[in-house]
Design a protein around this motif. Structure first.
Motif, mmCIF file in Angstrom:
data_model
loop_
_atom_site.group_PDB
_atom_site.id
_atom_site.type_symbol
_atom_site.label_atom_id
_atom_site.label_comp_id
_atom_site.label_asym_id
_atom_site.label_seq_id
_atom_site.Cartn_x
_atom_site.Cartn_y
_atom_site.Cartn_z
ATOM 1 N N ALA A 1 -4.582 6.916 12.414
ATOM 2 C CA ALA A 1 -5.438 6.745 11.242
ATOM 3 C C ALA A 1 -6.477 5.657 11.512
ATOM 4 O O ALA A 1 -7.636 5.764 11.116
ATOM 5 C CB ALA A 1 -4.607 6.390 10.023
ATOM 6 N N LEU B 1 -0.548 10.635 14.125
ATOM 7 C CA LEU B 1 -1.947 10.610 13.730
ATOM 8 C C LEU B 1 -2.446 9.185 13.859
ATOM 9 O O LEU B 1 -1.828 8.259 13.340
ATOM 10 C CB LEU B 1 -2.050 11.076 12.276
ATOM 11 C CG LEU B 1 -3.412 10.923 11.623
ATOM 12 C CD1 LEU B 1 -4.279 12.109 11.951
ATOM 13 C CD2 LEU B 1 -3.262 10.769 10.129
ATOM 14 N N GLU C 1 -14.764 1.947 -2.245
ATOM 15 C CA GLU C 1 -15.572 2.795 -3.130
ATOM 16 C C GLU C 1 -15.631 2.259 -4.560
ATOM 17 O O GLU C 1 -15.247 2.949 -5.509
ATOM 18 C CB GLU C 1 -15.028 4.227 -3.132
ATOM 19 C CG GLU C 1 -15.180 4.884 -1.770
ATOM 20 C CD GLU C 1 -14.822 6.365 -1.804
ATOM 21 O OE1 GLU C 1 -15.202 7.028 -2.789
ATOM 22 O OE2 GLU C 1 -14.184 6.831 -0.855
ATOM 23 N N GLY D 1 -11.169 10.796 5.259
ATOM 24 C CA GLY D 1 -10.063 10.912 6.207
ATOM 25 C C GLY D 1 -10.315 10.199 7.511
ATOM 26 O O GLY D 1 -9.496 10.273 8.430
ATOM 27 N N TYR E 1 0.297 7.179 11.874
ATOM 28 C CA TYR E 1 1.106 7.849 10.857
ATOM 29 C C TYR E 1 1.771 9.050 11.489
ATOM 30 O O TYR E 1 1.180 9.717 12.322
ATOM 31 C CB TYR E 1 0.231 8.351 9.703
ATOM 32 C CG TYR E 1 -0.200 7.287 8.727
ATOM 33 C CD1 TYR E 1 0.735 6.510 8.061
ATOM 34 C CD2 TYR E 1 -1.549 7.097 8.451
ATOM 35 C CE1 TYR E 1 0.328 5.558 7.148
ATOM 36 C CE2 TYR E 1 -1.968 6.141 7.535
ATOM 37 C CZ TYR E 1 -1.023 5.372 6.887
ATOM 38 O OH TYR E 1 -1.415 4.430 5.980
ATOM 39 N N HIS F 1 -19.823 5.849 -0.079
ATOM 40 C CA HIS F 1 -20.439 7.086 0.414
ATOM 41 C C HIS F 1 -21.899 7.129 0.009
ATOM 42 O O HIS F 1 -22.615 8.065 0.326
ATOM 43 C CB HIS F 1 -19.716 8.304 -0.184
ATOM 44 C CG HIS F 1 -18.343 8.505 0.364
ATOM 45 N ND1 HIS F 1 -18.116 8.804 1.685
ATOM 46 C CD2 HIS F 1 -17.114 8.428 -0.201
ATOM 47 C CE1 HIS F 1 -16.818 8.918 1.894
ATOM 48 N NE2 HIS F 1 -16.191 8.677 0.751
ATOM 49 N N TYR G 1 0.830 -1.207 0.000
ATOM 50 C CA TYR G 1 0.000 0.000 0.000
ATOM 51 C C TYR G 1 0.864 1.257 0.000
ATOM 52 O O TYR G 1 0.559 2.226 -0.681
ATOM 53 C CB TYR G 1 -0.928 -0.019 1.226
ATOM 54 C CG TYR G 1 -1.912 1.138 1.270
ATOM 55 C CD1 TYR G 1 -2.775 1.373 0.199
ATOM 56 C CD2 TYR G 1 -1.997 1.976 2.385
ATOM 57 C CE1 TYR G 1 -3.687 2.428 0.234
ATOM 58 C CE2 TYR G 1 -2.897 3.025 2.426
ATOM 59 C CZ TYR G 1 -3.740 3.248 1.359
ATOM 60 O OH TYR G 1 -4.635 4.288 1.389
HETATM 61 N N1 LIG Z 1 0.965 7.559 4.359
HETATM 62 C C1 LIG Z 1 0.337 8.419 5.185
HETATM 63 N N2 LIG Z 1 1.054 9.247 5.945
HETATM 64 C C2 LIG Z 1 0.425 10.119 6.762
HETATM 65 N N3 LIG Z 1 -0.888 10.189 6.896
HETATM 66 C C3 LIG Z 1 -1.661 9.378 6.166
HETATM 67 C C4 LIG Z 1 -1.086 8.450 5.262
HETATM 68 N N4 LIG Z 1 -2.081 7.765 4.663
HETATM 69 C C5 LIG Z 1 -3.228 8.261 5.167
HETATM 70 N N5 LIG Z 1 -2.977 9.219 6.063
HETATM 71 C C6 LIG Z 1 -3.959 9.937 6.849
HETATM 72 O O1 LIG Z 1 -4.714 8.974 7.529
HETATM 73 C C7 LIG Z 1 -6.061 9.375 7.561
HETATM 74 C C8 LIG Z 1 -6.943 8.251 7.041
HETATM 75 O O2 LIG Z 1 -6.736 8.139 5.652
HETATM 76 P P1 LIG Z 1 -7.618 7.169 4.763
HETATM 77 O O3 LIG Z 1 -7.069 7.184 3.404
HETATM 78 O O4 LIG Z 1 -7.699 5.869 5.453
HETATM 79 O O5 LIG Z 1 -9.019 7.911 4.809
HETATM 80 P P2 LIG Z 1 -10.396 7.474 4.149
HETATM 81 O O6 LIG Z 1 -11.333 7.269 5.227
HETATM 82 O O7 LIG Z 1 -10.164 6.363 3.217
HETATM 83 O O8 LIG Z 1 -10.750 8.774 3.300
HETATM 84 P P3 LIG Z 1 -11.503 8.884 1.894
HETATM 85 O O9 LIG Z 1 -12.946 8.631 2.171
HETATM 86 O O10 LIG Z 1 -11.256 10.291 1.482
HETATM 87 O O11 LIG Z 1 -10.886 7.916 0.999
HETATM 88 C C9 LIG Z 1 -6.184 10.645 6.779
HETATM 89 O O12 LIG Z 1 -6.266 11.735 7.676
HETATM 90 C C10 LIG Z 1 -4.915 10.705 6.004
HETATM 91 O O13 LIG Z 1 -4.514 12.039 5.844
#
Ligand SMILES: Nc1ncnc2c1ncn2[C@@H]1O[C@H](COP(=O)(O)OP(=O)(O)OP(=O)(O)O)[C@@H](O)[C@H]1O
Ligand SMILES: [Mg+2]
Lengths: 406, 223
Positions: free
Chosen positions: B21, B19, B167, B42, B12, B199, A398
């Motif tokens: 995630a 963060l 999605e 996010g 992350y 969504h 990923y």
């Molecule tokens: N490689 C990374 N490094 C730092 N932060 C990350 C990384 N990948 C994702 N994030 C952060 O982790 C959080 C979750 O991301 P993710 O892609 O899982 O969101 P999501 O729920 O799939 O969003 P979306 O519906 O927009 O696809 C987000 O705030 C994103 O900015």
């Protein structure tokens, strides 16, 4: 590959190469350039190195004996064809022949022609004894008549004029009876005649206003071939001790010494050329490594997707190595082919251009070098990819996908 | 039990701060279960899905697929599992540009050789998602929705026991979305577990269970 729905694993690599013709061609050209420099560079440096190394061999003589004080002159004659005139008694010929370890001796008589109306060109005229010579004859292209007549000459490889032409020295016409192969030595710019003819030329030289006349029975040097099992240095020592070094009026010069003297300056030039080729090559490899890693970086998403579909790290790596290997092999072959194409037809021109001893590689050496360069070129693409592959393999699929852009 | 995730966390580092995630998520999926994951952008949905698919290692926690823990599997075993047992449709484009639609769909077969003629099955799947006529086209000739359906067909090639889809109907019109949801519901009926991010509330309503994510946590089952 539109019409082949079922792919094998190596087809993946081929499709990737085929579907991106510009990228593929660009990389192939880059590798070709590199292998061109590598092969061309090593061929030329090889020729130069062996040219300087084999100079001694090509002089034909192991040892030269000249009048004392002229040892630096003989170097000019033998290596650069610089005209000069000096004499010693021909008694030395038989004296030297008796020394232990001497296998063969032959006399030479040097006369410098003049830069005047009387002469076609200022050049070294060398009288040699055809019956005992072992220095000149091996280099003569066409068969020489049993013995050279007085008005016949053999010309060095760099002298313009073909067999049958005449050249004028001291107002006498000489017919070119044979022409020598290029040797990369001063011989190329020398003219050879029999001793009697050279004596005549020396007498003419005096009349034409040259230096002192050669006394009766003079020669300029004795060329010596040593017996198998003796080294030139041993025989040199022997001659020096037999004839009281320093008081004899002669000086014994091992051919190697002459070579080593020139080697000094020549080597520097050759090493410089070799270094330049090496530097160019390193630069090409660096550029290649950068280009490959940029290209692979751009394709990270592609490789990550393959991992998500169940490709192991190993499989993705081998896909990359197959692609870069095919590019390398194609580029390597193209570059070597091109270098050969350029160097083979123009080899004589290149030899004249470099103006220093230059020996062409034998067919076997040529093939060996081509093969070696091909191997190196073949390895260079996969090696250039290795860094990117290693870095990529450290990461989760990923992460690789995300680094490759969304 | 097809999939079991225990106390998954993913941290992350972003601009010097940590963060979360994914923050302490546990979930289970059984055969034939059709689950939708919703949540704001996010909230960590894609991160979680990638961890569940074995494409991203969690900071802590464990995932088992059919009783086998990912952390105990090497790259070879995990790859084979992804190749044969798990269908994954990632967010964004995931069709390889240098292969035709059909070649893209049979890729899993190319990566791990096995018996059978995949071209026929691939053609059927392309028929199911409505793009069989594009089989020999290259990706650059396709629309976003068509590309998405290539990825769906490809994920189903190995008849996986778990389908993870991020999605999958993002670029699709309502009618095509409904077709795809029918397809997924049909798969679930035949025993495939489906975990899907969407969504689209209409689409989510077709599932058996809805999980909502917020700031890395699953906050409730249901919308
Ligand atoms: N490689 C990374 N490094 C730092 N932060 C990350 C990384 N990948 C994702 N994030 C952060 O982790 C959080 C979750 O991301 P993710 O892609 O899982 O969101 P999501 O729920 O799939 O969003 P979306 O519906 O927009 O696809 C987000 O705030 C994103 O900015
Ligand atoms: Mg997401």
């Amino acid at each position: 590959m539109k019409y082949r729905p079922y792919l094998s694993f190596s087809d993946l690599a081929l499709c990737n190469l085929q579907r991106r013709p510009f990228r593929t061609a660009g990389l192939v050209i880059l590798v070709a350039l590199m292998s061109f420099v590598l092969f061309g560079g090593s061929l030329i440096t090889y020729s130069l190195f062996s040219g300087t190394d084999a100079l001694a061999k090509r002089l034909g003589a192991d040892i030269l004996i000249v009048p004392q004080g002229y040892d630096n002159k003989v170097e000019g004659i033998l290596l650069r064809g610089e005209p000069s005139t000096f004499y010693m008694s021909d008694e030395w010929l038989s004296k030297i022949a008796e020394v232990d370890g001497v296998r063969a001796v032959s006399p030479q008589l040097f006369v410098a022609s003049l830069n005047a109306d009387c002469c076609a060109m200022p050049i070294q005229l060398i009288g040699f004894e055809q019956s005992t010579d072992f220095v000149i004859e091996p280099w003569i292209k066409t068969v020489l008549p049993g013995s050279l007549a007085d008005e016949e000459i053999v010309v060095g490889g760099a002298i313009s004029g073909k067999v049958g032409d005449t050249l004028k020295f001291f107002d006498r016409d000489y017919r070119i009876a044979a022409k020598m192969e290029k040797t990369g030595t001063g011989f190329d710019a020398s003219i050879f005649m029999n001793i009697a003819a050279a004596e005549m030329a020396a007498a003419d030289y005096e009349t034409a206003g040259g230096a002192y006349p050669p006394p009766e029975g003079s020669i300029s040097s004795v060329v010596v071939m040593v017996e198998d099992g003796f080294t030139a240095n041993e025989v040199t020592r022997q001659i020096n001790s037999d004839f009281h070094y320093g008081k004899s009026g002669i000086v014994v010069v091992p051919a190697k010494t002459i070579i080593n003297n020139v080697s000094g300056s020549l080597r520097v030039l050759v090493i410089f050329i070799a270094a330049l080729a090496g530097l160019l090559w390193i630069l090409a490899v660096l550029v290649l490594a950068v280009v490959f890693s940029v290209m692979l970086n751009e394709r990270k998403r592609e490789f990550g997707i393959l991992r998500s579909l169940g490709a192991t790290r190993r499989r993705v790596s081998s896909l990359i190595f197959i692609e870069s290997g095919v590019i390398s092999a194609a580029g390597g072959m193209a570059g070597i082919f091109l270098a050969a194409l350029l160097i083979i037809p123009f080899r004589n021109y290149i030899r004249d251009l470099v103006e220093i001893p230059y020996i062409q590689a034998s067919a076997a050496w040529f093939a060996a070098m081509a093969f070696g360069c091909l191997l190196i070129s073949f390895a260079v693409g996969p090696l250039a990819s290795l860094f990117s592959v290693k870095r990529m393999n450290k990461n989760d699929a990923y992460t690789v996908i995300r680094e490759g852009g969304l | 039990m097809i999939l079991e995730a225990r106390e998954i966390r993913k941290e992350y580092k972003r601009g010097g701060t940590l963060l979360q995630a994914v923050d302490d998520v546990s979930l289970e999926l059984t055969e034939g279960e059709f689950v939708c994951l919703v949540g704001r952008s996010g909230s960590g949905k894609s991160t979680l899905l990638n961890i569940l698919a074995g494409l991203l290692s969690p900071t802590s926690g464990s995932v088992s697929f059919e009783g086998r823990n990912y952390t105990e599997m090497d790259d070879e075993a995990l790859s084979l599992l992804r190749n044969t047992r798990l269908g994954y449709i990632m967010q964004g484009h995931s069709v390889l540009p240098n292969f035709t639609v059909l070649q893209n769909v049979i890729l899993p077969h190319v990566l791990f050789k096995r018996g059978g003629e995949p071209a026929e099955r691939a053609a059927e799947l392309l028929e199911d998602v409505g793009i069989r006529h594009l089989s020999s086209q290259y990706p650059h000739e396709l629309s976003g929705g068509e590309l998405r359906r290539v990825a769906i067909a490809r994920a189903l090639l190995s008849a996986p026991s778990l389908l993870i889809a991020d999605e999958p109907t993002g670029d699709l019109d309502d009618e095509t979305t409904a077709d795809i949801m029918d397809l997924f519901a049909g798969l679930a009926e035949k025993g495939t577990a489906v975990l899907m991010v969407t969504h689209d509330t209409e689409a989510a309503s077709r599932s058996h269970r809805i999980l909502t994510m917020k700031a890395g946590r699953i906050v409730k089952a249901g919308l």
